[in-house]
Write an enzyme that holds these catalytic residues in place. Sequence first.
Site, PDB file in Angstrom:
ATOM      1  N   PHE A  55      73.444  41.578 -60.052  1.00 30.61           N
ATOM      2  CA  PHE A  55      73.201  41.360 -61.478  1.00 30.61           C
ATOM      3  C   PHE A  55      73.390  42.674 -62.216  1.00 30.61           C
ATOM      4  O   PHE A  55      72.722  43.668 -61.912  1.00 30.61           O
ATOM      5  CB  PHE A  55      71.796  40.803 -61.716  1.00 30.61           C
ATOM      6  CG  PHE A  55      71.596  40.394 -63.143  1.00 30.61           C
ATOM      7  CD1 PHE A  55      72.113  39.195 -63.612  1.00 30.61           C
ATOM      8  CD2 PHE A  55      70.941  41.232 -64.036  1.00 30.61           C
ATOM      9  CE1 PHE A  55      71.981  38.828 -64.937  1.00 30.61           C
ATOM     10  CE2 PHE A  55      70.796  40.877 -65.368  1.00 30.61           C
ATOM     11  CZ  PHE A  55      71.318  39.674 -65.815  1.00 30.61           C
ATOM     12  N   VAL A  56      74.315  42.679 -63.163  1.00 32.74           N
ATOM     13  CA  VAL A  56      74.658  43.930 -63.854  1.00 32.74           C
ATOM     14  C   VAL A  56      74.315  43.842 -65.343  1.00 32.74           C
ATOM     15  O   VAL A  56      74.232  42.748 -65.909  1.00 32.74           O
ATOM     16  CB  VAL A  56      76.165  44.266 -63.689  1.00 32.74           C
ATOM     17  CG1 VAL A  56      76.501  44.508 -62.235  1.00 32.74           C
ATOM     18  CG2 VAL A  56      77.055  43.169 -64.266  1.00 32.74           C
ATOM     19  N   ASP A 103      80.968  34.705 -62.995  1.00 33.89           N
ATOM     20  CA  ASP A 103      79.965  34.618 -61.930  1.00 33.89           C
ATOM     21  C   ASP A 103      80.194  33.310 -61.170  1.00 33.89           C
ATOM     22  O   ASP A 103      81.083  33.244 -60.329  1.00 33.89           O
ATOM     23  CB  ASP A 103      78.569  34.724 -62.546  1.00 33.89           C
ATOM     24  CG  ASP A 103      77.490  34.859 -61.493  1.00 33.89           C
ATOM     25  OD1 ASP A 103      77.818  35.026 -60.313  1.00 33.89           O
ATOM     26  OD2 ASP A 103      76.292  34.791 -61.826  1.00 33.89           O
ATOM     27  N   ARG A 122      72.461  45.690 -73.704  1.00 32.39           N
ATOM     28  CA  ARG A 122      73.845  45.381 -74.094  1.00 32.39           C
ATOM     29  C   ARG A 122      74.581  46.620 -74.602  1.00 32.39           C
ATOM     30  O   ARG A 122      75.780  46.733 -74.455  1.00 32.39           O
ATOM     31  CB  ARG A 122      73.871  44.326 -75.206  1.00 32.39           C
ATOM     32  CG  ARG A 122      73.507  42.934 -74.762  1.00 32.39           C
ATOM     33  CD  ARG A 122      73.942  41.928 -75.822  1.00 32.39           C
ATOM     34  NE  ARG A 122      73.262  40.646 -75.690  1.00 32.39           N
ATOM     35  CZ  ARG A 122      73.645  39.667 -74.869  1.00 32.39           C
ATOM     36  NH1 ARG A 122      74.685  39.832 -74.098  1.00 32.39           N
ATOM     37  NH2 ARG A 122      72.983  38.527 -74.826  1.00 32.39           N
TER      38      ARG A 122
HETATM   39  P1  IMP Z   1      78.892  31.747 -64.924  1.00 31.85           P
HETATM   40  O1  IMP Z   1      78.919  30.526 -65.801  1.00 31.85           O
HETATM   41  O2  IMP Z   1      77.939  31.598 -63.769  1.00 31.85           O
HETATM   42  O3  IMP Z   1      80.279  32.189 -64.477  1.00 31.85           O
HETATM   43  O4  IMP Z   1      78.263  32.909 -65.751  1.00 31.85           O
HETATM   44  C1  IMP Z   1      78.960  33.482 -66.744  1.00 31.85           C
HETATM   45  C2  IMP Z   1      78.095  34.016 -67.858  1.00 31.85           C
HETATM   46  O5  IMP Z   1      76.801  34.422 -67.420  1.00 31.85           O
HETATM   47  C3  IMP Z   1      78.787  35.233 -68.352  1.00 31.85           C
HETATM   48  O6  IMP Z   1      79.553  34.858 -69.492  1.00 31.85           O
HETATM   49  C4  IMP Z   1      77.663  36.186 -68.678  1.00 31.85           C
HETATM   50  O7  IMP Z   1      77.328  36.071 -70.032  1.00 31.85           O
HETATM   51  C5  IMP Z   1      76.504  35.740 -67.823  1.00 31.85           C
HETATM   52  N1  IMP Z   1      76.384  36.585 -66.607  1.00 31.85           N
HETATM   53  C6  IMP Z   1      76.844  36.310 -65.379  1.00 31.85           C
HETATM   54  N2  IMP Z   1      76.555  37.298 -64.508  1.00 31.85           N
HETATM   55  C7  IMP Z   1      75.911  38.233 -65.231  1.00 31.85           C
HETATM   56  C8  IMP Z   1      75.362  39.518 -64.895  1.00 31.85           C
HETATM   57  O8  IMP Z   1      75.424  40.014 -63.751  1.00 31.85           O
HETATM   58  N3  IMP Z   1      74.767  40.187 -65.914  1.00 31.85           N
HETATM   59  C9  IMP Z   1      74.679  39.704 -67.173  1.00 31.85           C
HETATM   60  N4  IMP Z   1      75.186  38.514 -67.526  1.00 31.85           N
HETATM   61  C10 IMP Z   1      75.791  37.772 -66.558  1.00 31.85           C
END
Ligand code: IMP
Length: 188
Positions: free
Chosen positions: A159-160, A109, A172
């Site tokens: 958001f998924v 993300d 999950r």
């Molecule tokens: P980041 O640090 O913003 O890249 O977020 C990464 C972590 O957030 C991932 O390892 C996921 O566990 C969680 N995450 C990010 N986007 C989503 C989503 O759309 N749904 C569920 N979990 C998410």
Amino acid sequence: MSRQIAGIISDLERILLDATTIQERVIAMAQEIQRDYADKELQVVCLMDGALFFMADLLRHINLPIRLHTLSVSSYDGGTQSSGTVQMPEKLLFDLSGKHVLLIDDILDSGLTLITVQERLRVECNPASLRTAILLDKQRPRSFDVSIEYIGFEIEDAFVVGYGMDYQGHYRHLPCIGVLNPNHFPQI
Ligand code: IMP
Ligand code: MG
């Protein structure tokens, strides 16, 4: 599909990736990884909990010696937006020195989680090589330049949930990946 799962899937506004599409892509990724690491032992570091289902399916299709390590990280605090900090254990308990490491996560993300973990593994564990595999790459602007060698799917910026990914600990176990219905979850 059981009636119970079908009922939970009705919480989704739409399905982005069905179970068959996910499984086919995961097998293709496993074959690519197996080719790239031929004759090597692989040290897998799986980021928990989100990557649990992806890792389990991926690794069962890789015919190489593998040692599996898990690392609990969190940045979302159960919600739908990154808190801006990554929580993880103070001490990494595995020995990856001189080894070939494959880091596995569910979704990219903001990139903060993976850039933070990659940096810690490089600095503290001194691996011979470090590559990263993710199932989903959210198409959004990001300020971190994260290098990812294996990507399952590019998806829209939404958001998924499902296939390991959660909303407040729910969803999950869905075999597919979808976007939650905002009428059920106005806070999203
Ligand atoms: P980041 O640090 O913003 O890249 O977020 C990464 C972590 O957030 C991932 O390892 C996921 O566990 C969680 N995450 C990010 N986007 C989503 C989503 O759309 N749904 C569920 N979990 C998410
Ligand atoms: Mg995660």
